[in-house]
Design a protein around this motif. Sequence first.
Motif, short mmCIF file in Angstrom:
data_model
loop_
_atom_site.label_atom_id
_atom_site.label_comp_id
_atom_site.label_asym_id
_atom_site.label_seq_id
_atom_site.Cartn_x
_atom_site.Cartn_y
_atom_site.Cartn_z
N UNK A 309 0.82 -1.21 0.00
CA UNK A 309 0.00 0.00 0.00
C UNK A 309 0.85 1.26 0.00
N UNK A 310 1.79 1.34 0.95
CA UNK A 310 2.61 2.54 1.08
C UNK A 310 3.83 2.53 0.17
N UNK A 311 4.30 1.33 -0.21
CA UNK A 311 5.50 1.22 -1.02
C UNK A 311 6.78 1.31 -0.23
N UNK A 312 6.67 1.43 1.12
CA UNK A 312 7.83 1.53 2.00
C UNK A 312 8.09 0.18 2.68
N UNK A 313 9.35 -0.06 3.08
CA UNK A 313 9.63 -1.29 3.85
C UNK A 313 8.87 -1.27 5.16
N UNK A 314 8.62 -2.46 5.70
CA UNK A 314 7.91 -2.57 6.97
C UNK A 314 8.84 -2.88 8.13
N UNK A 315 10.13 -3.09 7.86
CA UNK A 315 11.10 -3.37 8.92
C UNK A 315 12.45 -2.83 8.49
N UNK A 316 13.49 -3.17 9.24
CA UNK A 316 14.83 -2.67 8.93
C UNK A 316 15.22 -1.54 9.86
N UNK A 317 16.50 -1.43 10.17
CA UNK A 317 17.00 -0.42 11.10
C UNK A 317 16.69 0.99 10.60
N UNK A 318 17.01 1.26 9.34
CA UNK A 318 16.77 2.60 8.80
C UNK A 318 15.29 2.90 8.71
N UNK A 319 14.49 1.90 8.32
CA UNK A 319 13.05 2.12 8.24
C UNK A 319 12.46 2.35 9.62
N UNK A 320 13.01 1.69 10.65
CA UNK A 320 12.53 1.93 12.02
C UNK A 320 12.77 3.38 12.42
N UNK A 321 13.92 3.92 12.02
CA UNK A 321 14.22 5.33 12.33
C UNK A 321 13.26 6.24 11.58
N UNK A 322 13.02 5.92 10.30
CA UNK A 322 12.06 6.70 9.51
C UNK A 322 10.68 6.69 10.17
N UNK A 323 10.24 5.49 10.58
CA UNK A 323 8.91 5.36 11.20
C UNK A 323 8.85 6.09 12.54
N UNK A 324 9.91 6.00 13.32
CA UNK A 324 9.95 6.69 14.62
C UNK A 324 9.89 8.20 14.44
N UNK A 325 10.66 8.71 13.48
CA UNK A 325 10.65 10.15 13.22
C UNK A 325 9.29 10.61 12.71
N UNK A 326 8.67 9.79 11.84
CA UNK A 326 7.33 10.13 11.35
C UNK A 326 6.32 10.17 12.50
#
Length: 626
Positions: A309-326
């Motif tokens: 749906x979003x086109x973004x990864x659902x896990x991963x260290x960098x993605x976790x930082x992206x999700x936390x900042x969002x």
Amino acid sequence: MASIFNTLSIGYSGLSAAQVGINTTGNNIANAENEGYTRQRVITSAANPLITSAGNVGNGVEIQDIKRVFDNFVFDRYSSVSADKEYSDFERQTLEELSTYFPEIDGVGIKADLAEYYNMWQTFADNPNNDSIKVALAKQTETLTQHITQTQNQVLNLQMQVNDQLDVNITEVNSLAQQLADLNKSIDVAEAGGGYTANDLRDKRNVIERSLSRLIGAEVNQGQLESNIQIDSNSNTRTGSYTLSVNGFNLVDGSTYHPLTIEKGNNPYGFYELSYERQDGTLIPMEEEINNGKIGAIFNLRGRAIDTTSGMPTDGVLQNVVSDLDAFAKGLIESTNNLYAKSARSRMESNYININPATPLVTSPLNINPGSFDVLVYDIDGNEVAKRTINIDAATSMSGISGSNSIEGQIIANKDDNSDANANNDVDDYMVFNYAPNANGDIKLELSMNAAANSQGYTFAVVDNLPDNTFASGTNFAGAIGLGSFFEGSNARDIRLNTQYRNNPTQLHAGYSSNAGDNRVALDMVQQQFESYKFQVGNEQYDTTTYGMFDITSTYVGISTNSAITRNETVSTQFNATEMEYNSITKVSIDEEMTNLIKYQTSYGAAAKVITTVDQMMQTLLGIKQ
């Protein structure tokens, strides 16, 4: 029968064996610094003797083979720890880069900007009518939002750089796998019929095997193990059927290889997806199967699974930082906007929310909770003249007829809010509700004073009811839809000060009403930093302050980086020890080769002496005949 000519043949075989020994030693010396080269040794044995009446007479020396000094067990460990080293090196390098985006330990960064932002609200509360302070508050807000956006963009750019390396490395994996299959075919041809060992080809194959292990954590499975104790007690080599696989998926099977497929298709952000193609053409996702080597580190950092749906990864260290900042930015946006909706204005509009008018709000993608909020109407002097409580339950929608269980139905309902038997001074008599699509089909909510009320200076505010007396316990209606917002945007990539206040900061409001000296909104903003809110990150929910949510993000970055550094130091120590063991067995030692050179030189001279002696014997025989 042995003869003098047989003796000459024996001497010649000694010369030949010594010559091959010198050639092999010279080859070792020449390739001493060649990566992947394995030192070689000549294996000789006594030739079949001549059977005579006096017994078996020696018939010289013959060369059986030239073999590598190679220990497959040590090489397997070396390849495995090389994969760990490549994983760890890339992880450490990437996370050390990431940590530079969060310099909070030095007293600078987003957290410092956030503290100064709240300090400016306090200054504004102390001077609610000072235009220069409004300008300063707007400027500090822009500094904060720009720093949040810049940091998020840096993390996203780093994530995309890691993603781009996936394509490069998978291309290299496929190329190496094809080379490996071709080498297997060449080795089979060279060693067919039990001939000599294809040493140089096997060296090249080992180099490729280790490269594939470093890239993707590939493992080799081969037939039986043969000992080469004739040349070294540690020497052994695998022979027979050959496969190279990753977690059970064969990339190379003998002389054939199975390429990996990588594509980004229609992904809006360009994230690659990796597949293994079976013989029947079925594509099997490989992101979860690769956990070692550089590519394993890429997936662990970038994220493995891509949300359709979003086109973004659902896990991963960098993605976790992206999700936390969002989550941090979204919480800051919504909580601030929910508080700022308390400041009275003649008109408020939301973001484009595109929610079906009949859809229940609490089950929509918006962060709206059951509860209630008040719509307050103020006159030109800042006096409250009307108040209506709007309830939100599991079935409440945005639009509906008067009196229905909808936001619109409750606002426009003909009710006596003041219980004064006057039908002309209630909320529905002042307010206009509009929730309809524009020419592009986008929908947003617009609340405003009607023309008559607006001309007389009436204003209104939206105030959440807080049953637990905490800012996070209300409906979050105004914050979730951005009604009369202070912040625009919905995440760390697009957070910014409302365009209205960027263009004219003097329009900022410090109070609930228009009364001079009213600073209650500014005081609520100051208090906001101490209140806990619900921050949703994937399936996780954090109940913490705005500072606390950012601390969760920066602490995660710090812990991840420190763990990567510690792991890298441990793996590096293991790698160095294993590499030293491997080199001690296979790598060329110049001192040892020089010793062997002297040995073969001596052997060559002795064999030449045999031939000289036979020559003298033959001269004697010829002299007797004369």
